[in-house]
Design a protein around this motif. Structure first.
Motif, PDB file in Angstrom:
ATOM      1  N   GLU A 115      -0.271   5.481  -9.637  1.00 50.41           N
ATOM      2  CA  GLU A 115      -1.673   5.472  -9.256  1.00 50.41           C
ATOM      3  C   GLU A 115      -2.114   3.920  -8.846  1.00 50.41           C
ATOM      4  O   GLU A 115      -1.549   2.984  -9.408  1.00 50.41           O
ATOM      5  CB  GLU A 115      -2.496   5.674 -10.595  1.00 50.41           C
ATOM      6  CG  GLU A 115      -3.924   5.801 -10.588  1.00 50.41           C
ATOM      7  CD  GLU A 115      -4.777   6.099 -11.701  1.00 50.41           C
ATOM      8  OE1 GLU A 115      -5.531   5.492 -12.012  1.00 50.41           O
ATOM      9  OE2 GLU A 115      -4.470   7.146 -12.363  1.00 50.41           O
ATOM     10  N   GLN A 116      -2.847   4.065  -7.864  1.00 45.68           N
ATOM     11  CA  GLN A 116      -3.400   2.695  -7.306  1.00 45.68           C
ATOM     12  C   GLN A 116      -4.655   2.638  -6.835  1.00 45.68           C
ATOM     13  O   GLN A 116      -5.446   3.884  -6.831  1.00 45.68           O
ATOM     14  CB  GLN A 116      -2.480   2.272  -5.779  1.00 45.68           C
ATOM     15  CG  GLN A 116      -1.078   2.325  -6.133  1.00 45.68           C
ATOM     16  CD  GLN A 116      -0.465   1.774  -4.977  1.00 45.68           C
ATOM     17  OE1 GLN A 116      -1.106   1.614  -3.690  1.00 45.68           O
ATOM     18  NE2 GLN A 116       0.920   1.583  -4.971  1.00 45.68           N
ATOM     19  N   VAL A 117      -5.268   1.541  -6.801  1.00 48.54           N
ATOM     20  CA  VAL A 117      -6.782   1.272  -6.257  1.00 48.54           C
ATOM     21  C   VAL A 117      -6.660   0.554  -5.037  1.00 48.54           C
ATOM     22  O   VAL A 117      -5.871  -0.500  -4.859  1.00 48.54           O
ATOM     23  CB  VAL A 117      -7.416   0.451  -7.420  1.00 48.54           C
ATOM     24  CG1 VAL A 117      -8.869   0.113  -6.825  1.00 48.54           C
ATOM     25  CG2 VAL A 117      -7.441   1.091  -8.894  1.00 48.54           C
ATOM     26  N   TYR A 118      -7.295   1.112  -4.181  1.00 48.37           N
ATOM     27  CA  TYR A 118      -7.679   0.567  -2.847  1.00 48.37           C
ATOM     28  C   TYR A 118      -9.070   0.057  -2.833  1.00 48.37           C
ATOM     29  O   TYR A 118      -9.832   0.886  -2.964  1.00 48.37           O
ATOM     30  CB  TYR A 118      -7.150   1.684  -1.678  1.00 48.37           C
ATOM     31  CG  TYR A 118      -5.746   2.250  -1.815  1.00 48.37           C
ATOM     32  CD1 TYR A 118      -4.821   1.432  -1.292  1.00 48.37           C
ATOM     33  CD2 TYR A 118      -5.553   3.363  -2.603  1.00 48.37           C
ATOM     34  CE1 TYR A 118      -3.421   1.682  -1.575  1.00 48.37           C
ATOM     35  CE2 TYR A 118      -4.112   3.773  -2.611  1.00 48.37           C
ATOM     36  CZ  TYR A 118      -3.132   2.952  -1.954  1.00 48.37           C
ATOM     37  OH  TYR A 118      -1.803   3.431  -2.230  1.00 48.37           O
ATOM     38  N   HIS A 119      -9.290  -1.062  -2.039  1.00 49.18           N
ATOM     39  CA  HIS A 119     -10.350  -1.592  -2.026  1.00 49.18           C
ATOM     40  C   HIS A 119     -10.908  -1.748  -0.396  1.00 49.18           C
ATOM     41  O   HIS A 119     -10.097  -1.418   0.370  1.00 49.18           O
ATOM     42  CB  HIS A 119     -10.537  -3.110  -2.487  1.00 49.18           C
ATOM     43  CG  HIS A 119     -10.162  -3.088  -4.007  1.00 49.18           C
ATOM     44  ND1 HIS A 119      -8.934  -3.131  -4.419  1.00 49.18           N
ATOM     45  CD2 HIS A 119     -11.144  -2.930  -5.083  1.00 49.18           C
ATOM     46  CE1 HIS A 119      -9.118  -3.224  -5.700  1.00 49.18           C
ATOM     47  NE2 HIS A 119     -10.438  -3.104  -6.029  1.00 49.18           N
ATOM     48  N   ALA A 120     -12.214  -1.806  -0.268  1.00 49.50           N
ATOM     49  CA  ALA A 120     -12.682  -1.947   1.222  1.00 49.50           C
ATOM     50  C   ALA A 120     -11.752  -2.982   1.921  1.00 49.50           C
ATOM     51  O   ALA A 120     -11.409  -3.921   1.482  1.00 49.50           O
ATOM     52  CB  ALA A 120     -14.151  -2.720   1.275  1.00 49.50           C
ATOM     53  N   GLY A 121     -11.173  -2.574   3.049  1.00 40.48           N
ATOM     54  CA  GLY A 121     -10.397  -3.006   4.044  1.00 40.48           C
ATOM     55  C   GLY A 121      -8.785  -2.551   3.915  1.00 40.48           C
ATOM     56  O   GLY A 121      -8.279  -2.793   4.649  1.00 40.48           O
ATOM     57  N   GLU A 122      -8.588  -1.902   2.550  1.00 38.84           N
ATOM     58  CA  GLU A 122      -7.233  -1.515   2.464  1.00 38.84           C
ATOM     59  C   GLU A 122      -7.060  -0.201   2.870  1.00 38.84           C
ATOM     60  O   GLU A 122      -8.078   0.581   3.039  1.00 38.84           O
ATOM     61  CB  GLU A 122      -7.061  -1.871   0.876  1.00 38.84           C
ATOM     62  CG  GLU A 122      -6.931  -2.954   0.359  1.00 38.84           C
ATOM     63  CD  GLU A 122      -6.832  -3.514  -0.904  1.00 38.84           C
ATOM     64  OE1 GLU A 122      -5.978  -4.327  -1.225  1.00 38.84           O
ATOM     65  OE2 GLU A 122      -6.904  -2.561  -1.793  1.00 38.84           O
ATOM     66  N   ASN A 123      -5.875   0.289   3.057  1.00 38.22           N
ATOM     67  CA  ASN A 123      -5.701   1.571   3.486  1.00 38.22           C
ATOM     68  C   ASN A 123      -4.489   2.321   2.940  1.00 38.22           C
ATOM     69  O   ASN A 123      -3.761   1.475   2.133  1.00 38.22           O
ATOM     70  CB  ASN A 123      -5.609   1.547   4.976  1.00 38.22           C
ATOM     71  CG  ASN A 123      -4.366   0.524   5.574  1.00 38.22           C
ATOM     72  OD1 ASN A 123      -3.230   0.834   5.234  1.00 38.22           O
ATOM     73  ND2 ASN A 123      -4.670  -0.373   6.305  1.00 38.22           N
ATOM     74  N   PHE A 124      -4.227   3.519   3.016  1.00 35.68           N
ATOM     75  CA  PHE A 124      -3.075   4.294   2.625  1.00 35.68           C
ATOM     76  C   PHE A 124      -2.751   5.494   3.373  1.00 35.68           C
ATOM     77  O   PHE A 124      -3.630   5.706   4.102  1.00 35.68           O
ATOM     78  CB  PHE A 124      -3.274   4.666   1.098  1.00 35.68           C
ATOM     79  CG  PHE A 124      -4.399   5.566   0.691  1.00 35.68           C
ATOM     80  CD1 PHE A 124      -4.002   7.019   0.834  1.00 35.68           C
ATOM     81  CD2 PHE A 124      -5.876   4.983   0.323  1.00 35.68           C
ATOM     82  CE1 PHE A 124      -5.200   7.705   0.436  1.00 35.68           C
ATOM     83  CE2 PHE A 124      -6.613   5.895   0.352  1.00 35.68           C
ATOM     84  CZ  PHE A 124      -6.577   7.282   0.204  1.00 35.68           C
ATOM     85  N   PHE A 125      -1.639   6.094   3.266  1.00 36.92           N
ATOM     86  CA  PHE A 125      -1.303   7.332   3.820  1.00 36.92           C
ATOM     87  C   PHE A 125      -0.873   8.343   3.039  1.00 36.92           C
ATOM     88  O   PHE A 125      -0.166   8.073   1.903  1.00 36.92           O
ATOM     89  CB  PHE A 125      -0.341   6.897   5.304  1.00 36.92           C
ATOM     90  CG  PHE A 125       0.908   6.650   4.581  1.00 36.92           C
ATOM     91  CD1 PHE A 125       1.965   7.411   4.600  1.00 36.92           C
ATOM     92  CD2 PHE A 125       1.028   5.066   4.780  1.00 36.92           C
ATOM     93  CE1 PHE A 125       3.204   6.953   4.302  1.00 36.92           C
ATOM     94  CE2 PHE A 125       2.529   4.526   4.264  1.00 36.92           C
ATOM     95  CZ  PHE A 125       3.340   5.612   4.243  1.00 36.92           C
ATOM     96  N   GLU A 126      -0.733   9.615   3.489  1.00 35.36           N
ATOM     97  CA  GLU A 126      -0.313  10.870   2.946  1.00 35.36           C
ATOM     98  C   GLU A 126       0.775  11.634   3.931  1.00 35.36           C
ATOM     99  O   GLU A 126       0.211  11.677   5.109  1.00 35.36           O
ATOM    100  CB  GLU A 126      -1.231  11.744   2.259  1.00 35.36           C
ATOM    101  CG  GLU A 126      -2.348  11.057   1.396  1.00 35.36           C
ATOM    102  CD  GLU A 126      -3.204  12.138   0.925  1.00 35.36           C
ATOM    103  OE1 GLU A 126      -3.081  13.176   0.785  1.00 35.36           O
ATOM    104  OE2 GLU A 126      -4.417  11.584   0.607  1.00 35.36           O
ATOM    105  N   LEU A 127       2.005  11.595   3.445  1.00 34.37           N
ATOM    106  CA  LEU A 127       2.751  12.535   4.565  1.00 34.37           C
ATOM    107  C   LEU A 127       2.435  13.974   4.529  1.00 34.37           C
ATOM    108  O   LEU A 127       1.901  14.451   3.445  1.00 34.37           O
ATOM    109  CB  LEU A 127       4.279  12.237   3.773  1.00 34.37           C
ATOM    110  CG  LEU A 127       4.608  10.742   4.042  1.00 34.37           C
ATOM    111  CD1 LEU A 127       5.982  10.367   3.633  1.00 34.37           C
ATOM    112  CD2 LEU A 127       4.703  10.272   5.481  1.00 34.37           C
ATOM    113  N   PRO A 128       3.008  14.550   5.388  1.00 37.03           N
ATOM    114  CA  PRO A 128       2.786  15.989   5.508  1.00 37.03           C
ATOM    115  C   PRO A 128       3.258  16.597   4.150  1.00 37.03           C
ATOM    116  O   PRO A 128       4.388  16.342   3.642  1.00 37.03           O
ATOM    117  CB  PRO A 128       3.473  16.619   6.589  1.00 37.03           C
ATOM    118  CG  PRO A 128       3.431  15.377   7.404  1.00 37.03           C
ATOM    119  CD  PRO A 128       3.479  14.340   6.743  1.00 37.03           C
ATOM    120  N   GLY A 129       2.430  17.619   3.451  1.00 35.96           N
ATOM    121  CA  GLY A 129       2.975  18.463   2.269  1.00 35.96           C
ATOM    122  C   GLY A 129       2.664  17.479   1.046  1.00 35.96           C
ATOM    123  O   GLY A 129       2.883  18.058  -0.114  1.00 35.96           O
ATOM    124  N   ALA A 130       2.113  16.155   1.423  1.00 39.73           N
ATOM    125  CA  ALA A 130       1.775  15.536   0.132  1.00 39.73           C
ATOM    126  C   ALA A 130       0.745  16.249  -0.956  1.00 39.73           C
ATOM    127  O   ALA A 130      -0.069  16.920  -0.620  1.00 39.73           O
ATOM    128  CB  ALA A 130       1.213  14.126   0.390  1.00 39.73           C
TER     129      ALA A 130
END
Length: 139
Positions: free
Chosen positions: A90-105
């Motif tokens: 588990e992670q916390v992302y703040h304003a200005g940060e980003n993340f991605f999800e691969l297909p099927g996630a």
């Protein structure tokens, strides 16, 4: 007698507030707005779709998946989001940060990290053009 009626009435009125404000991740409390949808002319059958996702304080989306064809890239615009995808920590992302999800996630946790501030993020999907349902809640 009047005091006990007042206390009973107060408890009755405030109970739904406490129940609704509890961190119930089973309820979808998000607001999602499609902000763009464009066919990719150089990638036949694919489109890029942008969703503005907004959570009120303590708001969340229950565990969910996106179409198997979807690559999702999200940028937090305001506030912070607590997120867990697949077996990743588990992670916390703040304003200005980003993340991605691969297909099927499998997005297991998606919740506003704050009990007092709203959260907004832009989720950009590269997905099959014919996909209309971009989020499928676990049920």
């Amino acid at each position: 007698m009047t005091l006990s009626l007042f206390i009973a009435f107060f408890i009755f009125l405030t109970f739904p507030v406490f129940a609704a404000s509890a961190n119930d991740e089973a309820a979808d409390t998000s607001k999602v707005t499609l902000v763009f949808d464009h066919v990719l002319p150089n990638v036949p059958g694919k489109s890029i779709k942008g969703l503005l996702v907004e959570y009120a304080p303590s708001g969340s989306t229950p565990p969910h998946t996106h179409p198997a064809s979807a690559f999702v890239y999200a940028t937090v615009l305001e506030g912070a989001i607590r997120s867990k995808v697949n077996d990743n920590p588990e992670q916390v992302y703040h304003a200005g940060e980003n993340f991605f999800e691969l297909p099927g996630a499998h997005h297991l946790k998606s919740i506003n990290a704050s009990d007092t501030q709203p959260m907004r993020m832009l989720a950009v999907f590269v997905v099959d053009t014919n996909e209309e349902i971009l989020t499928r809640l676990d049920r």
